[in-house]
Design an enzyme around this catalytic site. Structure first.
Site, short mmCIF file in Angstrom:
data_model
loop_
_atom_site.label_atom_id
_atom_site.label_comp_id
_atom_site.label_asym_id
_atom_site.label_seq_id
_atom_site.Cartn_x
_atom_site.Cartn_y
_atom_site.Cartn_z
CE LYS A 117 7.75 36.71 -11.77
NZ LYS A 117 7.07 36.10 -12.92
CG ASP A 138 9.53 33.45 -12.89
OD1 ASP A 138 8.67 33.75 -13.72
OD2 ASP A 138 10.73 33.79 -13.04
P1 NDP Z 1 13.03 27.20 -15.12
O1 NDP Z 1 13.78 27.51 -13.89
O2 NDP Z 1 12.20 25.98 -15.18
O3 NDP Z 1 14.02 27.15 -16.37
C1 NDP Z 1 14.82 28.25 -16.70
C2 NDP Z 1 15.72 27.86 -17.86
O4 NDP Z 1 16.35 29.03 -18.36
C3 NDP Z 1 16.84 26.92 -17.43
O5 NDP Z 1 17.17 26.06 -18.48
C4 NDP Z 1 17.99 27.87 -17.12
O6 NDP Z 1 19.28 27.31 -17.29
C5 NDP Z 1 17.77 28.95 -18.17
N1 NDP Z 1 18.25 30.23 -17.63
C6 NDP Z 1 17.74 30.93 -16.61
N2 NDP Z 1 18.46 32.03 -16.37
C7 NDP Z 1 19.45 32.01 -17.27
C8 NDP Z 1 20.52 32.88 -17.54
N3 NDP Z 1 20.72 34.00 -16.82
N4 NDP Z 1 21.33 32.57 -18.57
C9 NDP Z 1 21.14 31.44 -19.31
N5 NDP Z 1 20.15 30.57 -19.08
C10 NDP Z 1 19.31 30.85 -18.09
O7 NDP Z 1 12.14 28.50 -15.41
P2 NDP Z 1 10.84 28.65 -16.30
O8 NDP Z 1 10.91 27.75 -17.48
O9 NDP Z 1 9.67 28.58 -15.41
O10 NDP Z 1 10.96 30.18 -16.77
C11 NDP Z 1 11.61 30.57 -17.97
C12 NDP Z 1 11.15 31.95 -18.37
O11 NDP Z 1 9.73 31.95 -18.59
C13 NDP Z 1 11.40 33.07 -17.36
O12 NDP Z 1 11.66 34.27 -18.05
C14 NDP Z 1 10.07 33.17 -16.63
O13 NDP Z 1 9.89 34.45 -16.05
C15 NDP Z 1 9.11 32.96 -17.80
N6 NDP Z 1 7.76 32.54 -17.45
C16 NDP Z 1 7.53 31.43 -16.68
C17 NDP Z 1 6.25 31.03 -16.41
C18 NDP Z 1 5.94 29.79 -15.65
O14 NDP Z 1 4.77 29.45 -15.55
N7 NDP Z 1 6.93 29.06 -15.14
C19 NDP Z 1 5.09 31.83 -16.86
C20 NDP Z 1 5.44 32.93 -17.74
C21 NDP Z 1 6.73 33.26 -17.98
P3 NDP Z 1 20.13 26.94 -15.99
O15 NDP Z 1 19.43 25.80 -15.35
O16 NDP Z 1 21.48 26.60 -16.51
O17 NDP Z 1 20.14 28.18 -15.13
O1 2IT Z 2 5.68 35.19 -15.36
C1 2IT Z 2 4.64 34.56 -15.10
O2 2IT Z 2 3.55 34.80 -15.64
C2 2IT Z 2 4.73 33.45 -14.13
N1 2IT Z 2 5.83 33.14 -13.66
C3 2IT Z 2 3.49 32.71 -13.70
C4 2IT Z 2 2.74 33.48 -12.66
C5 2IT Z 2 1.60 32.75 -12.00
O3 2IT Z 2 1.08 33.32 -11.04
O4 2IT Z 2 1.20 31.65 -12.42
#
Ligand code: NDP
Ligand code: 2IT
Length: 444
Positions: A125, A165
């Site tokens: 990560k 992420d």
């Molecule tokens: P994005 O950046 O696309 O979206 C994040 C969302 O969460 C935004 O709406 C953001 O709001 C909100 N957010 C983030 N931090 C905070 C905070 N501290 N307080 C309130 N709202 C918050 O990220 P992802 O959708 O990719 O990721 C979301 C979650 O999923 C994370 O935990 C990530 O680790 C997990 N994840 C992602 C994967 C992926 O493939 N992308 C895979 C597996 C897990 P704002 O814009 O206002 O900050």
């Molecule tokens: O938390 C997660 O699994 C991710 N942000 C995706 C990682 C990846 O390598 O696709």
């Protein structure tokens, strides 16, 4: 004191000031006691002692010049956590809360998650305490290029393969791929996943985490004679994971009623307009208040928690510790029956305890959100084979992988006498896969 308690105490003492890392360790280590009773060789060979210690943590300066001509300095990280079953694999997060402890918690979770997928992926990560909010496109480009000027020497298609992420999507991945190729003399772009399809990105990767989460929950429901049909679903976050989860819930006949960002949340009682959400969040990159403006029949609540909205299913898809005790109590009081984690470690330990005590179906993130990294592995395969698979091919493989994860975690939970405890099932199944690979490779 038991082996696991002593190990945890030592691990926490040697990583002071890293509460998220401690939390992730505690949640896993405390469930593994029964494994060591059945398999004492793991204790003798100190497999868990080795597994919880990252193979490598890289921390570096990221200097860049902003749009006003001022010099900015951020801190970048990459944790190469475990390579027992494949190259380090995991996303890059750009968010002001990023620290060594946050990256270590994410890398540790990723290692077990990647084990659960059954695919040849180690755990890693990375990220930076860079805040993309309010930054221009050229500022984001400048930051990504400087970030890669250091990181490029540590990654490669067979060693360490980053992805997106929080704060990192296809645009940022593209900028990093471009800089990586310039620095390495055009090594294949396959060193990143989550690329745009025009230069090797897999169709279905943007959708994979959200869709995978809903497929996994649907499979858990099916095992209890239920489905998403007619279920009211509360979702937090309004990013990649949240919006695609909402889209799949709608396709399966459920009604997603909320999304949130750090400013507040939207409640749309009749079901969210996903096309509008995509336009606002992905294309226009605006705040959720724009949804209320475009659809006045919805409600916007500044601040507050989506968990106060009555629902059947809750899908936390924003960030760590976003679902505290009070949120869990509100969900249970209002009749919520299932929680599936799209985010990494979104529920606090107190919230998890409430879900488990009240008999909710509770699917922890390391199983429930593994769809994203799984399709990343499919993207790596396509890049190596110089192929591009159809969306349908990828989506169908994703469904199979999520079913496989459900099977593994439920079987492990049953084998250890707690069939409904999917935390136990996910931790044990993920640990066993990594532990056996480590045992086979000697003391590494
Ligand atoms: P994005 O950046 O696309 O979206 C994040 C969302 O969460 C935004 O709406 C953001 O709001 C909100 N957010 C983030 N931090 C905070 C905070 N501290 N307080 C309130 N709202 C918050 O990220 P992802 O959708 O990719 O990721 C979301 C979650 O999923 C994370 O935990 C990530 O680790 C997990 N994840 C992602 C994967 C992926 O493939 N992308 C895979 C597996 C897990 P704002 O814009 O206002 O900050
Ligand atoms: O938390 C997660 O699994 C991710 N942000 C995706 C990682 C990846 O390598 O696709």
């Amino acid at each position: 004191m038991s082996y696991t308690s002593e190990l945890l105490k030592r691990a926490i003492a040697r990583s002071p000031g890293e509460p998220e890392f401690h939390q992730a360790l505690r949640e896993v280590v405390e469930t593994l006691g029964p494994v060591f009773e059945k398999r004492p060789e793991y204790v003798r060979w100190k497999v868990l002692d080795r597994l919880i210690e990252p193979e490598r943590l890289i921390s570096f300066r990221v200097p860049w010049v902003d749009g006003k001509g001022d010099v900015q300095v951020n801190r970048g990280y990459r944790v190469q956590y475990n390579s027992a079953i494949g190259p380090y694999k995991g996303g890059i997060r750009f968010h002001p809360t990023v620290s060594a402890g946050v990256i270590k918690f994410l890398g540790f979770e990723q290692t077990l998650k990647n084990g659960l997928t059954g695919l040849p992926l180690g755990g890693g990560k990375g990220g930076a305490d860079f805040d993309p909010k309010g930054k221009s496109d050229t500022e984001v480009l400048a930051f990504c290029q400087s970030f890669i000027n250091e990181l490029y020497r540590h990654i490669g298609p067979d060693t360490d393969v980053p992805a997106g992420d929080i704060g990192v999507g296809a645009r940022e991945v593209g900028y990093m791929v471009g800089q990586y190729k310039r620095l390495t003399g055009n090594l294949p772009g396959g060193v990143f996943t989550g690329k745009a399809p025009s230069y090797g990105g897999s169709l279905g990767r943007p959708q994979a985490t959200g869709y995978g989460l809903v497929y996994l929950m649907e499979d858990l429901f099916r095992r209890k004679g239920q489905s998403f049909e007619g279920k009211k679903v509360v979702i937090s976050g309004a990013g990649n994971v949240a919006i695609h989860a909402a889209e799949k819930v709608l396709q399966l006949g459920g009604v997603p009623v909320t999304v949130s960002d750090s400013g507040g949340y939207i409640y749309d009682a009749g079901g969210l307009d996903v096309a509008l959400l995509k336009e606002i969040k992905f294309n226009r990159k605006e705040r959720l208040t724009a949804y209320k403006e475009a659809k006045p029949s919805s409600e916007y609540k500044a601040g507050g928690m989506v968990w106060e909205v009555p629902c059947d299913v809750a899908l936390p898809c924003a960030t760590q510790n976003e679902l505290p005790k009070a949120g869990a109590e509100a969900l249970v009081k209002n009749g919520c029956k299932a929680v599936g984690e799209g985010a990494n470690m979104p529920s606090t330990p107190e919230a998890v305890e409430i879900f488990q005590k009240n008999g909710l179906i509770y699917a922890p993130g390391k199983a429930a959100n593994a769809g994203g990294v799984s399709v990343s592995a499919l993207e790596m395969s396509q890049n190596s084979m110089r192929q591009g698979w159809s969306f349908e091919q990828v989506d169908s493989a994703l469904q199979g992988i999520m079913k496989g994860i459900v099977k593994q975690i439920t079987q492990a939970a049953e084998a250890y006498g707690q069939p409904d405890n999917l935390v136990l099932g996910a931790n044990i199944a993920g640990f066993l896969r990594v532990a056996d690979a480590m045992m086979g490779q000697g003391v590494v």
